[in-house]
Motif scaffolding. Sequence first.
Motif, PDB file in Angstrom:
ATOM      1  N   GLN A 199      62.404  25.340 -14.074  1.00  0.00           N
ATOM      2  CA  GLN A 199      62.024  24.042 -13.524  1.00  0.00           C
ATOM      3  C   GLN A 199      62.026  24.170 -12.008  1.00  0.00           C
ATOM      4  OE1 GLN A 199      64.734  21.078 -15.083  1.00  0.00           O
ATOM      5  NE2 GLN A 199      63.399  20.671 -16.809  1.00  0.00           N
ATOM      6  N   PHE A 200      60.904  23.827 -11.416  1.00  0.00           N
ATOM      7  CA  PHE A 200      60.755  23.860  -9.963  1.00  0.00           C
ATOM      8  C   PHE A 200      60.510  22.435  -9.490  1.00  0.00           C
ATOM      9  CE2 PHE A 200      57.587  24.154  -6.427  1.00  0.00           C
ATOM     10  CZ  PHE A 200      58.463  24.591  -5.441  1.00  0.00           C
ATOM     11  N   THR A 201      61.374  21.929  -8.648  1.00  0.00           N
ATOM     12  CA  THR A 201      61.251  20.550  -8.168  1.00  0.00           C
ATOM     13  C   THR A 201      61.377  20.518  -6.649  1.00  0.00           C
ATOM     14  OG1 THR A 201      63.633  20.165  -8.457  1.00  0.00           O
ATOM     15  CG2 THR A 201      62.185  19.566 -10.295  1.00  0.00           C
ATOM     16  N   THR A 202      60.781  19.498  -6.050  1.00  0.00           N
ATOM     17  CA  THR A 202      60.873  19.294  -4.602  1.00  0.00           C
ATOM     18  C   THR A 202      61.109  17.815  -4.323  1.00  0.00           C
ATOM     19  OG1 THR A 202      58.526  18.791  -4.250  1.00  0.00           O
ATOM     20  CG2 THR A 202      59.148  21.128  -4.284  1.00  0.00           C
ATOM     21  N   ASP A 203      61.311  17.510  -3.044  1.00  0.00           N
ATOM     22  CA  ASP A 203      61.509  16.110  -2.648  1.00  0.00           C
ATOM     23  C   ASP A 203      60.185  15.484  -2.206  1.00  0.00           C
ATOM     24  OD1 ASP A 203      61.159  17.504  -0.283  1.00  0.00           O
ATOM     25  OD2 ASP A 203      62.665  16.374   0.842  1.00  0.00           O
ATOM     26  N   PHE A 204      59.088  15.834  -2.868  1.00  0.00           N
ATOM     27  CA  PHE A 204      57.765  15.374  -2.420  1.00  0.00           C
ATOM     28  C   PHE A 204      57.633  13.857  -2.412  1.00  0.00           C
ATOM     29  CE2 PHE A 204      57.134  15.530  -7.001  1.00  0.00           C
ATOM     30  CZ  PHE A 204      56.258  14.508  -7.281  1.00  0.00           C
ATOM     31  N   MET A 205      58.400  13.182  -3.267  1.00  0.00           N
ATOM     32  CA  MET A 205      58.307  11.720  -3.281  1.00  0.00           C
ATOM     33  C   MET A 205      58.911  11.091  -2.037  1.00  0.00           C
ATOM     34  SD  MET A 205      58.956  10.618  -7.237  1.00  0.00           S
ATOM     35  CE  MET A 205      57.882  11.185  -8.550  1.00  0.00           C
TER      36      MET A 205
ATOM     37  N   SER B  75      63.600  22.134  -1.926  1.00  0.00           N
ATOM     38  CA  SER B  75      63.157  22.594  -3.245  1.00  0.00           C
ATOM     39  C   SER B  75      64.319  23.173  -4.039  1.00  0.00           C
ATOM     40  CB  SER B  75      62.068  23.659  -3.102  1.00  0.00           C
ATOM     41  OG  SER B  75      61.017  23.209  -2.281  1.00  0.00           O
ATOM     42  N   THR B  76      64.204  23.031  -5.367  1.00  0.00           N
ATOM     43  CA  THR B  76      65.177  23.600  -6.300  1.00  0.00           C
ATOM     44  C   THR B  76      64.430  24.390  -7.356  1.00  0.00           C
ATOM     45  OG1 THR B  76      66.704  21.753  -5.974  1.00  0.00           O
ATOM     46  CG2 THR B  76      67.019  23.090  -7.942  1.00  0.00           C
ATOM     47  N   PHE B  77      64.950  25.570  -7.655  1.00  0.00           N
ATOM     48  CA  PHE B  77      64.344  26.450  -8.656  1.00  0.00           C
ATOM     49  C   PHE B  77      65.436  26.844  -9.638  1.00  0.00           C
ATOM     50  CE2 PHE B  77      62.820  30.688 -10.125  1.00  0.00           C
ATOM     51  CZ  PHE B  77      61.554  30.324 -10.574  1.00  0.00           C
TER      52      PHE B  77
ATOM     53  N   GLY C  22      47.339  25.814  -0.809  1.00  0.00           N
ATOM     54  CA  GLY C  22      47.770  27.053  -1.420  1.00  0.00           C
ATOM     55  C   GLY C  22      48.961  26.879  -2.331  1.00  0.00           C
ATOM     56  N   ALA C  23      49.836  27.892  -2.361  1.00  0.00           N
ATOM     57  CA  ALA C  23      51.020  27.840  -3.218  1.00  0.00           C
ATOM     58  C   ALA C  23      51.961  26.713  -2.803  1.00  0.00           C
ATOM     59  CB  ALA C  23      51.747  29.181  -3.179  1.00  0.00           C
ATOM     60  N   ASP C  24      51.965  26.358  -1.520  1.00  0.00           N
ATOM     61  CA  ASP C  24      52.839  25.276  -1.051  1.00  0.00           C
ATOM     62  C   ASP C  24      52.460  23.926  -1.642  1.00  0.00           C
ATOM     63  OD1 ASP C  24      54.311  27.025   0.488  1.00  0.00           O
ATOM     64  OD2 ASP C  24      53.211  26.615   2.353  1.00  0.00           O
ATOM     65  N   SER C  25      51.211  23.799  -2.126  1.00  0.00           N
ATOM     66  CA  SER C  25      50.772  22.519  -2.684  1.00  0.00           C
ATOM     67  C   SER C  25      51.396  22.247  -4.043  1.00  0.00           C
ATOM     68  CB  SER C  25      49.246  22.479  -2.799  1.00  0.00           C
ATOM     69  OG  SER C  25      48.785  23.419  -3.761  1.00  0.00           O
ATOM     70  N   VAL C  26      51.972  23.275  -4.689  1.00  0.00           N
ATOM     71  CA  VAL C  26      52.658  23.091  -5.967  1.00  0.00           C
ATOM     72  C   VAL C  26      54.037  22.501  -5.663  1.00  0.00           C
ATOM     73  CG1 VAL C  26      53.488  24.187  -8.072  1.00  0.00           C
ATOM     74  CG2 VAL C  26      51.432  25.064  -6.933  1.00  0.00           C
ATOM     75  N   VAL C  27      54.210  21.231  -5.994  1.00  0.00           N
ATOM     76  CA  VAL C  27      55.453  20.543  -5.628  1.00  0.00           C
ATOM     77  C   VAL C  27      56.347  20.284  -6.842  1.00  0.00           C
ATOM     78  CG1 VAL C  27      54.466  19.486  -3.562  1.00  0.00           C
ATOM     79  CG2 VAL C  27      54.292  18.287  -5.772  1.00  0.00           C
ATOM     80  N   GLN C  28      55.866  20.614  -8.024  1.00  0.00           N
ATOM     81  CA  GLN C  28      56.696  20.454  -9.230  1.00  0.00           C
ATOM     82  C   GLN C  28      56.099  21.311 -10.340  1.00  0.00           C
ATOM     83  OE1 GLN C  28      58.047  16.417 -10.350  1.00  0.00           O
ATOM     84  NE2 GLN C  28      57.286  16.870 -12.403  1.00  0.00           N
ATOM     85  N   MET C  29      56.978  21.949 -11.127  1.00  0.00           N
ATOM     86  CA  MET C  29      56.481  22.732 -12.249  1.00  0.00           C
ATOM     87  C   MET C  29      57.581  22.910 -13.285  1.00  0.00           C
ATOM     88  SD  MET C  29      54.784  26.575 -12.503  1.00  0.00           S
ATOM     89  CE  MET C  29      53.276  26.112 -11.690  1.00  0.00           C
TER      90      MET C  29
END
Length: 359
Positions: free
Chosen positions: A156-162, A144-146, A261-268
């Motif tokens: 911007q909050f991003t993850t490698d969810f893809m 994750s990057t914040f 929960g909060a972990d389900s937020v993978v991009q914002m």
Amino acid sequence: MPVTKNTSSLSRATMIGRAVVKWGIISLVVMIVGRVLITSLVAFWKAMNPPKPEPPTVGFGILPSIVFDKTLSKSPTSYSLELPTGNFPLFSDRAKVYLYSQATPSLLADQAAKEIANRYNFVFAPEVVSDTVYRWTKSLPLVSTFEMDINTHQFQFTTDFMNRPELLAKPNLPDGFQAVQIIKQFLGSANLLSDDVATSSGDITYQKLIGRTLQPAVSVSDAEFIEVNINRAPIDDLYPMYSPQKDRGTIHAIIAGGLSGADSVVQMEYNYFPTFSSLTHTYPLRSIASAWEVLQAGEGYVVPEFSGQKAVIRTVSLGYFDDFKFQPYLQPIYVFEGDDHFVGYVPAITPEFAQRPQP
């Protein structure tokens, strides 16, 4: 004789009493009817001759023009009106304008930003991207990057969810209301949930990962993610917010069904700017006919999602433009909507009280 005299006196007293009662009743009826009549006449006169409303307060003086990103704006080849009634709806002659709270550099900004990042479990020292932008990273539960502006708290909050196929296996997605609540709780955990966002309903779209792109899911059962968009609540519960992109809120997020929960937020993306809710002034509005001429002249803004060539307008409304970038004032706009995802904006404040836009 005395008997006759007494009888005469009693008869006279009776007559006088009856007369008093009679004229008393008549006087009372006349007073009641007269009062009703006078009240009705006064009300009718006021209805026919209403007092002039107080003029708009225009307390902020001449307003800066709304800045639209013209590099995003589409340019239809023509415009036509296909309104349900054939006529423009009626609008008020004025609307409220709000002052945004402008962030200023502070010695405490660095520490405040680190505390926000820490609430999201970014505990290591950030990379200083610029004087105002910090970037944090972590590897669990996802890489994750914040990245945050330490003054405005835009982030911007991003993850490698893809890159995580396990998230797609048996996704357990919340319903729409729960999805919006997850995002609000995510913001609230870092004290970033303002009152006018807390009371906003939000919008959701079920999504499916196709290749490396999220696309609208055919059905809820086919969905793997939920896209959540939240704007601040409508002004006076009547006038909604509009952003530079048709369906994208100033708060935009993706929820994965494979996490909870909060972990389900993978991009914002968080592009909310607070306003001074108690500091507002009213400004006169240009006519809707004038706004239509501005739009036809190509001087409005058309959202990039418009997919047609000719703009066919079906509805016209009044709203507010809430940008992803800071602007000094939250101002009203006329909103034209139509076919092929067409949405066009025209500043609603009369030109007399707005600076001319820069070319």
